[in-house]
Write a protein that holds these residues in place. Structure first.
Motif, short mmCIF file in Angstrom:
data_model
loop_
_atom_site.label_atom_id
_atom_site.label_comp_id
_atom_site.label_asym_id
_atom_site.label_seq_id
_atom_site.Cartn_x
_atom_site.Cartn_y
_atom_site.Cartn_z
N ALA A 184 0.98 -1.13 -0.03
CA ALA A 184 0.18 -0.10 -0.11
C ALA A 184 0.68 1.29 0.12
O ALA A 184 0.41 2.11 -0.54
CB ALA A 184 -0.87 0.10 1.22
N ASP A 185 1.88 1.15 0.62
CA ASP A 185 2.99 2.29 0.62
C ASP A 185 3.66 2.48 -0.54
O ASP A 185 4.00 3.68 -1.06
CB ASP A 185 4.14 2.18 1.88
CG ASP A 185 3.39 2.62 3.17
OD1 ASP A 185 2.33 3.15 3.33
OD2 ASP A 185 3.98 1.67 4.31
N SER A 199 -3.54 -0.03 -4.45
CA SER A 199 -4.90 0.45 -3.66
C SER A 199 -5.81 -0.31 -4.02
O SER A 199 -6.86 -0.24 -3.31
CB SER A 199 -5.13 1.81 -4.41
OG SER A 199 -5.19 1.66 -5.66
N LYS A 233 -5.03 3.24 2.77
CA LYS A 233 -4.60 3.40 1.32
C LYS A 233 -5.21 2.26 0.53
O LYS A 233 -5.04 2.59 -0.73
CB LYS A 233 -3.14 3.56 1.31
CG LYS A 233 -2.64 4.44 2.17
CD LYS A 233 -0.88 4.53 1.95
CE LYS A 233 -0.29 5.52 2.49
NZ LYS A 233 1.39 5.53 2.51
#
Length: 329
Positions: free
Chosen positions: A56-57, A61, A88
């Motif tokens: 997610a970082d 998504s 996210k």
């Protein structure tokens, strides 16, 4: 945003939580099943959650939970509820064969599931039994109706097989007249677990489309979403839509935004890739989050251009007929 070495943005993870399934669809695995992974061989929910946070970082998504059949794994709903709460992650979806408990549908609705893909290859009870080697047709159709009644965005995934379900193509299209459903026809692929050999398909996306247009000459072409796996159409005045997925002819590779994690934690940057880097072993050997992140970036920078290139890179010893259940559908 995360891009591969061909300039394609990657934002979609297909996460297989198990290789086990309670059906035995002949185009996926032999009747006796597979040499299924032991519990210690597959990722724990905690390991999957850790990987999701890292991805997610990096820009992932959208997540689709797959299998095998996801609902045969205990504790799936609490895990999905945790994933749905990750800031996210914008879309969480699941693919299921519809044999799971009906009472879990309310949980999917409550967590804000984006869509449910229902694997259903025919609308005939006898053909269903022949294809799946199980007598679950009535349960699956009940599940389908329950999804629609709950107002969940529902898609039917039907693998087109020349010898088995061509007579179901038009009846499945007819579902879209009254149901808010997307019926998607998928070209058959060679991932059958060695249950049968494989030869190039005759019923590719062009022939499937021509067959549908023979009954519906006024079929309308819809505008496909960016990175859509399906070519989408609509019968005028119908409630739902029709999609065709060129999974074998691979004409959609140029816009692919997807990566896969198998139940054993192997990363596949392409469906047709052989093997994959084991993030399970990497993490269990003490890799830090930063090291995991760097390894993802390294692998994304070595991604095959398309499914044909990935297939050519397979070793000669590779199993050409790996089951879709072990890959993550």
């Amino acid at each position: 945003m995360l891009f591969d070495n061909h300039g394609r943005q990657l934002n979609y993870l297909r996460l297989a939580v198990t290789d086990r399934c309670n059906l035995r669809c002949f185009y996926c695995m032999p009747e006796e099943g597979l040499n299924f992974n032991k519990k210690s061989q597959i990722l724990t929910y905690e390991e999957m959650e850790r990987l999701i946070h890292i991805l997610a970082d990096l820009g992932i998504s959208k997540i689709r939970i797959t299998g095998g059949e996801p609902f045969v794994r205990k504790g799936l709903i609490p895990f999905m509820e945790k994933v749905s709460g990750i800031e996210k992650i914008d879309r969480l979806s699941i693919t299921t064969n519809g044999t799971g408990p009906l009472d879990k549908i309310k949980n999917l609705k409550a967590m804000g599931i984006h869509s449910v893909n229902l694997s259903l290859d025919c609308l005939d009870k006898a053909r269903f039994h022949k294809i799946t080697r199980r007598d679950e047709y009535d349960q699956v159709m009940t599940y389908y109706r329950a999804l629609l009644d709950a107002g969940i965005n529902t898609k039917i995934n039907a693998v087109v097989m020349q010898e088995h379900n061509l007579e179901d193509i038009l009846p499945m299209c007819n579902l879209t007249h009254t149901d808010h459903v997307s019926v998607r026809f998928i070209e058959e692929m060679p991932f059958n677990g060695g249950s049968k050999g494989y030869k190039p398909i005759e019923w590719n996306h062009n022939k499937i489309l021509a067959h549908i247009q023979s009954a519906y000459p006024d079929l309308e072409k819809l505008t496909d979403e960016t990175n859509s796996t399906s070519l989408n159409y609509k019968i005028p005045s119908a409630q739902g839509s029709i999609g065709i997925i060129p999974a074998y002819t691979r004409t959609i590779c140029g816009s692919c935004d997807r990566i896969r994690l198998t139940p054993k934690g192997e990363l596949k940057t392409c469906l047709y890739q052989n093997g994959g880097f084991s993030f399970r072993d990497f993490m269990r050997n003490g890799a830090t989050d930063k090291e995991v992140e760097q390894q993802f970036k390294k692998l994304f920078a070595q991604r095959a251009k398309d499914g044909f290139e990935a297939e050519k890179q397979k070793s000669s010893a590779a199993n050409s007929f790996e089951s879709m259940a072990t890959i993550g559908g």
